[in-house]
Design a protein around this motif. Structure first.
Motif, PDB file in Angstrom:
ATOM      1  N   THR A 145       0.848  -1.192   0.000  1.00  0.00           N
ATOM      2  CA  THR A 145       0.000   0.000   0.000  1.00  0.00           C
ATOM      3  C   THR A 145       0.887   1.247   0.000  1.00  0.00           C
ATOM      4  OG1 THR A 145      -0.110   0.208   2.412  1.00  0.00           O
ATOM      5  CG2 THR A 145      -1.792  -1.181   1.351  1.00  0.00           C
ATOM      6  N   PRO A 146       0.314   2.390  -0.331  1.00  0.00           N
ATOM      7  CA  PRO A 146       1.069   3.640  -0.192  1.00  0.00           C
ATOM      8  C   PRO A 146       1.406   3.891   1.284  1.00  0.00           C
ATOM      9  CG  PRO A 146      -0.911   3.979  -1.504  1.00  0.00           C
ATOM     10  CD  PRO A 146      -0.998   2.606  -0.923  1.00  0.00           C
ATOM     11  N   ARG A 147       2.477   4.626   1.519  1.00  0.00           N
ATOM     12  CA  ARG A 147       2.897   4.977   2.879  1.00  0.00           C
ATOM     13  C   ARG A 147       2.113   6.202   3.324  1.00  0.00           C
ATOM     14  NH1 ARG A 147       9.297   3.530   2.690  1.00  0.00           N
ATOM     15  NH2 ARG A 147       8.986   1.661   1.435  1.00  0.00           N
ATOM     16  N   GLU A 148       1.438   6.060   4.448  1.00  0.00           N
ATOM     17  CA  GLU A 148       0.616   7.139   4.983  1.00  0.00           C
ATOM     18  C   GLU A 148       1.193   7.605   6.314  1.00  0.00           C
ATOM     19  OE1 GLU A 148      -2.176   8.444   3.505  1.00  0.00           O
ATOM     20  OE2 GLU A 148      -1.867   7.119   1.783  1.00  0.00           O
ATOM     21  N   GLU A 149       0.906   8.851   6.678  1.00  0.00           N
ATOM     22  CA  GLU A 149       1.372   9.386   7.956  1.00  0.00           C
ATOM     23  C   GLU A 149       0.781   8.566   9.101  1.00  0.00           C
ATOM     24  OE1 GLU A 149       1.163  13.565  10.406  1.00  0.00           O
ATOM     25  OE2 GLU A 149       1.178  13.609   8.216  1.00  0.00           O
ATOM     26  N   SER A 150       1.640   8.166  10.042  1.00  0.00           N
ATOM     27  CA  SER A 150       1.197   7.347  11.177  1.00  0.00           C
ATOM     28  C   SER A 150       0.353   8.163  12.133  1.00  0.00           C
ATOM     29  CB  SER A 150       2.411   6.794  11.939  1.00  0.00           C
ATOM     30  OG  SER A 150       3.185   5.975  11.110  1.00  0.00           O
ATOM     31  N   VAL A 151      -0.674   7.527  12.659  1.00  0.00           N
ATOM     32  CA  VAL A 151      -1.533   8.112  13.685  1.00  0.00           C
ATOM     33  C   VAL A 151      -1.670   7.070  14.773  1.00  0.00           C
ATOM     34  CG1 VAL A 151      -3.834   8.986  14.217  1.00  0.00           C
ATOM     35  CG2 VAL A 151      -2.812   9.481  11.994  1.00  0.00           C
ATOM     36  N   GLY A 152      -1.220   7.363  15.966  1.00  0.00           N
ATOM     37  CA  GLY A 152      -1.311   6.393  17.050  1.00  0.00           C
ATOM     38  C   GLY A 152      -0.127   5.440  17.065  1.00  0.00           C
ATOM     39  N   ALA A 153      -0.242   4.429  17.900  1.00  0.00           N
ATOM     40  CA  ALA A 153       0.835   3.456  18.102  1.00  0.00           C
ATOM     41  C   ALA A 153       0.907   2.473  16.933  1.00  0.00           C
ATOM     42  CB  ALA A 153       0.606   2.694  19.403  1.00  0.00           C
ATOM     43  N   PRO A 154       2.108   1.970  16.634  1.00  0.00           N
ATOM     44  CA  PRO A 154       2.254   1.009  15.536  1.00  0.00           C
ATOM     45  C   PRO A 154       1.405  -0.248  15.705  1.00  0.00           C
ATOM     46  CG  PRO A 154       4.408   1.819  16.200  1.00  0.00           C
ATOM     47  CD  PRO A 154       3.416   2.339  17.194  1.00  0.00           C
ATOM     48  N   ASP A 155       1.214  -0.698  16.942  1.00  0.00           N
ATOM     49  CA  ASP A 155       0.430  -1.918  17.140  1.00  0.00           C
ATOM     50  C   ASP A 155      -1.076  -1.678  16.993  1.00  0.00           C
ATOM     51  OD1 ASP A 155       0.165  -0.490  19.488  1.00  0.00           O
ATOM     52  OD2 ASP A 155       0.552  -2.199  20.805  1.00  0.00           O
ATOM     53  N   ALA A 156      -1.474  -0.423  16.738  1.00  0.00           N
ATOM     54  CA  ALA A 156      -2.888  -0.127  16.484  1.00  0.00           C
ATOM     55  C   ALA A 156      -3.257  -0.394  15.020  1.00  0.00           C
ATOM     56  CB  ALA A 156      -3.186   1.333  16.830  1.00  0.00           C
ATOM     57  N   TYR A 157      -2.272  -0.772  14.210  1.00  0.00           N
ATOM     58  CA  TYR A 157      -2.494  -1.056  12.793  1.00  0.00           C
ATOM     59  C   TYR A 157      -2.500  -2.552  12.550  1.00  0.00           C
ATOM     60  CZ  TYR A 157      -1.589   3.824  11.599  1.00  0.00           C
ATOM     61  OH  TYR A 157      -1.667   5.181  11.487  1.00  0.00           O
ATOM     62  N   SER A 158      -3.269  -2.958  11.548  1.00  0.00           N
ATOM     63  CA  SER A 158      -3.246  -4.351  11.095  1.00  0.00           C
ATOM     64  C   SER A 158      -3.463  -4.356   9.586  1.00  0.00           C
ATOM     65  CB  SER A 158      -4.309  -5.192  11.804  1.00  0.00           C
ATOM     66  OG  SER A 158      -5.600  -4.707  11.495  1.00  0.00           O
ATOM     67  N   ALA A 159      -3.041  -5.448   8.955  1.00  0.00           N
ATOM     68  CA  ALA A 159      -3.179  -5.568   7.503  1.00  0.00           C
ATOM     69  C   ALA A 159      -3.706  -6.954   7.163  1.00  0.00           C
ATOM     70  CB  ALA A 159      -1.839  -5.335   6.820  1.00  0.00           C
ATOM     71  N   VAL A 160      -4.475  -7.026   6.069  1.00  0.00           N
ATOM     72  CA  VAL A 160      -5.015  -8.289   5.579  1.00  0.00           C
ATOM     73  C   VAL A 160      -4.876  -8.298   4.059  1.00  0.00           C
ATOM     74  CG1 VAL A 160      -7.091  -9.702   5.319  1.00  0.00           C
ATOM     75  CG2 VAL A 160      -6.677  -8.502   7.461  1.00  0.00           C
ATOM     76  N   ALA A 161      -4.357  -9.401   3.533  1.00  0.00           N
ATOM     77  CA  ALA A 161      -4.282  -9.589   2.082  1.00  0.00           C
ATOM     78  C   ALA A 161      -5.171 -10.764   1.713  1.00  0.00           C
ATOM     79  CB  ALA A 161      -2.845  -9.862   1.651  1.00  0.00           C
ATOM     80  N   GLU A 162      -5.993 -10.578   0.681  1.00  0.00           N
ATOM     81  CA  GLU A 162      -6.875 -11.638   0.193  1.00  0.00           C
ATOM     82  C   GLU A 162      -6.511 -11.935  -1.256  1.00  0.00           C
ATOM     83  OE1 GLU A 162     -10.892 -11.095   2.739  1.00  0.00           O
ATOM     84  OE2 GLU A 162     -10.589  -9.607   1.155  1.00  0.00           O
ATOM     85  N   PHE A 163      -6.246 -13.207  -1.527  1.00  0.00           N
ATOM     86  CA  PHE A 163      -5.866 -13.661  -2.864  1.00  0.00           C
ATOM     87  C   PHE A 163      -7.016 -14.471  -3.441  1.00  0.00           C
ATOM     88  CE2 PHE A 163      -2.054 -12.905  -0.484  1.00  0.00           C
ATOM     89  CZ  PHE A 163      -1.180 -12.335  -1.399  1.00  0.00           C
ATOM     90  N   ALA A 164      -7.465 -14.085  -4.643  1.00  0.00           N
ATOM     91  CA  ALA A 164      -8.649 -14.719  -5.234  1.00  0.00           C
ATOM     92  C   ALA A 164      -8.428 -14.979  -6.725  1.00  0.00           C
ATOM     93  CB  ALA A 164      -9.868 -13.825  -5.043  1.00  0.00           C
ATOM     94  N   VAL A 165      -9.248 -15.902  -7.255  1.00  0.00           N
ATOM     95  CA  VAL A 165      -9.257 -16.209  -8.681  1.00  0.00           C
ATOM     96  C   VAL A 165      -9.972 -15.057  -9.386  1.00  0.00           C
ATOM     97  CG1 VAL A 165     -10.072 -17.824 -10.431  1.00  0.00           C
ATOM     98  CG2 VAL A 165      -9.298 -18.675  -8.197  1.00  0.00           C
TER      99      VAL A 165
END
Length: 186
Positions: A145-165
């Protein structure tokens, strides 16, 4: 005659060694860092300018040669997952210099091109999402993803990738998240 040659040879050696002895014992032994120029060590590329005039080692404030230091990047990643269809993926949240972004590493050996959607979720409902085409083949790839300005603590973020046909049904093959695998309880 032998004595004469030895005497001449000794004289020549003494004359040739005088500049060397003067360079070693001279006041500019430390080299260019003492402000007096040259010196034997500096002419040989061995100058130790971290020593003061009394021979005590001083703190070295000079910049180190080599490539500049890269900014530190912190990450938290989920487990590496494998789908039976031949897809491997691992998803991470990365933080560096006040910016946060998501990255999913993958290897697609399924034999067909796939679609991926990577979503980063942050505090206060902030979400960034990107779609990536995943080529078939054994070469590793990444979706980021593009790099965005951080807001809050790093552990407040999560990411999910979904791979599909990539067809009209969009059959999901693998979902990979940045959260670590849950520990098994006893």
């Amino acid at each position: 005659m032998n004595l004469r040659l030895i005497g001449i040879g000794a004289g020549v050696l003494i004359i040739l060694s005088l500049p060397l002895a003067g360079a070693i014992a001279g006041p500019d032994f430390a080299g260019p860092a003492d402000g007096k120029g040259g010196g034997l060590l500096s002419s040989l590329g061995l100058s130790d300018s971290s020593r003061t005039a009394d021979g005590v080692r001083a703190a070295d404030g000079r910049a180190r040669p080599g490539p500049p230091e890269q900014p530190r990047t912190d990450s938290h990643c989920g487990p590496q997952l494998t789908a039976p269809q031949g897809l491997e993926a691992q998803t991470c949240v990365l933080v560096s210099e006040g910016r946060t972004w998501g990255r999913s590493y993958y290897r697609n050996t399924s034999g067909r091109a796939l679609d991926a959607v990577l979503t980063v979720m942050g505090p206060a409902g902030r979400t960034v999402q990107i779609s990536c085409a995943v080529a078939a083949g054994d070469e590793p790839g990444l979706c980021e993803t593009p790099r965005e300005e951080s807001v809050g603590a790093p552990d407040a973020y999560s990411a999910v990738a979904e791979f599909a046909v990539p067809d009209e049904e969009g059959r999901l093959l693998l979902r990979s998240g940045s959260n670590p695998a849950a520990a098994s309880g006893r």
